[in-house]
Motif scaffolding. Structure first.
Motif, mmCIF file in Angstrom:
data_model
loop_
_atom_site.group_PDB
_atom_site.id
_atom_site.type_symbol
_atom_site.label_atom_id
_atom_site.label_comp_id
_atom_site.label_asym_id
_atom_site.label_seq_id
_atom_site.Cartn_x
_atom_site.Cartn_y
_atom_site.Cartn_z
ATOM 1 N N HIS A 176 0.826 -1.211 0.000
ATOM 2 C CA HIS A 176 0.000 0.000 0.000
ATOM 3 C C HIS A 176 0.859 1.259 0.000
ATOM 4 N N ILE A 177 1.937 1.258 0.788
ATOM 5 C CA ILE A 177 2.828 2.423 0.832
ATOM 6 C C ILE A 177 3.489 2.636 -0.522
ATOM 7 N N LEU A 178 3.905 1.554 -1.150
ATOM 8 C CA LEU A 178 4.520 1.671 -2.478
ATOM 9 C C LEU A 178 3.539 2.225 -3.497
ATOM 10 N N VAL A 179 2.307 1.736 -3.463
ATOM 11 C CA VAL A 179 1.297 2.226 -4.406
ATOM 12 C C VAL A 179 0.962 3.684 -4.124
ATOM 13 N N ALA A 180 0.825 4.033 -2.840
ATOM 14 C CA ALA A 180 0.483 5.407 -2.484
ATOM 15 C C ALA A 180 1.605 6.374 -2.838
ATOM 16 N N SER A 181 2.851 5.929 -2.761
ATOM 17 C CA SER A 181 3.970 6.825 -3.064
ATOM 18 C C SER A 181 4.079 7.124 -4.555
ATOM 19 N N ARG A 182 3.452 6.308 -5.386
ATOM 20 C CA ARG A 182 3.482 6.528 -6.838
ATOM 21 C C ARG A 182 2.373 7.461 -7.309
ATOM 22 N N ARG A 183 1.422 7.724 -6.447
ATOM 23 C CA ARG A 183 0.343 8.608 -6.839
ATOM 24 C C ARG A 183 0.831 10.050 -6.874
#
Length: 224
Positions: A209-216
């Motif tokens: 989730h952190i990885l996905v959120a950091s790409r937004r």
């Protein structure tokens, strides 16, 4: 160009730390599985001669080799969590989150050291361990991991879930799952085998989730 470098560095750090959380979850899960296979729990002293099996010894040694690296990556994982959460007004919960994570790391390393003592100190190479040394080392290692380290992990998960719920930095399903994982670790980690795998599974989901959120893309100050 010089003004843009710090901001780019700040964006790369959570991604790298989130990836470290994924590595931590995989290493810890692998170590737990290998320990379960190589150092049986709940069996009587009659299983001690079976411990001279080369496969079990190899599985346990591989697990012990993974634990220090899992601890290192967990520290990066804590950094990823704190970076993703940002400033927390509730210093009490933030302190509990950090403290429980550090105590979990120390207890996990102590459990690995206890298991290593069963391999090295309890008996000469190639001979069955003495029943008293076998039982003490085996139960001591499992008590540290399932009785203490997992309960510190439960405090870490519940603290993160509270912060995620209050600040809205985590989706509701992940917050609810965190509370369920914390409850399972608190109540069943010492009595139900394999329940401890819930912690690396939750850590893996949170890291993804952190990885996905950091790409937004983040909104610019003039658009906020």
């Amino acid at each position: 160009m010089q003004e843009q470098r710090p901001s780019r560095q700040a964006l790369r750090t959570p991604r790298a730390a989130g990836l470290a959380g994924v590595v931590f979850a995989l290493l810890l899960a692998a170590a737990m599985v290998l320990v379960r296979l190589g150092l049986p729990e709940g069996a009587g002293t009659g299983t001690a001669p079976a411990f001279t099996d080369a496969g079990r010894r190899g599985a346990l040694r591989a697990a012990l080799a993974l634990v220090p690296f899992a601890g290192i990556f967990f520290l990066w994982f804590i950094g990823a969590v704190r970076t993703h959460v940002g400033a927390v007004e509730d210093k009490f919960v933030a302190t509990v989150l950090l403290g429980s994570g550090l105590v979990f790391t120390a207890t996990m390393l102590a459990a690995a050291a206890a298991a290593d003592a069963v391999l090295v100190v309890a008996h000469p190479a190639g001979l069955p361990p003495l029943p008293a040394a076998w039982d003490f080392g085996r139960h001591f290692a499992y008590t540290l991991m399932t009785g203490y380290a997992m309960r510190m992990a439960a405090v870490f998960v519940s603290s993160m879930s509270v912060i995620g719920h209050r600040l809205g930095v985590l989706p509701r399903w992940l917050t609810a799952l965190g509370f369920l994982v914390a409850l399972a670790l608190l109540l069943f980690s010492s009595n139900v085998p394999w329940v401890e795998l819930a912690f690396p599974a939750w850590s893996l989901l949170l890291s993804v989730h952190i990885l996905v959120a950091s790409r937004r893309p983040r909104p610019r100050p003039d658009e906020a």
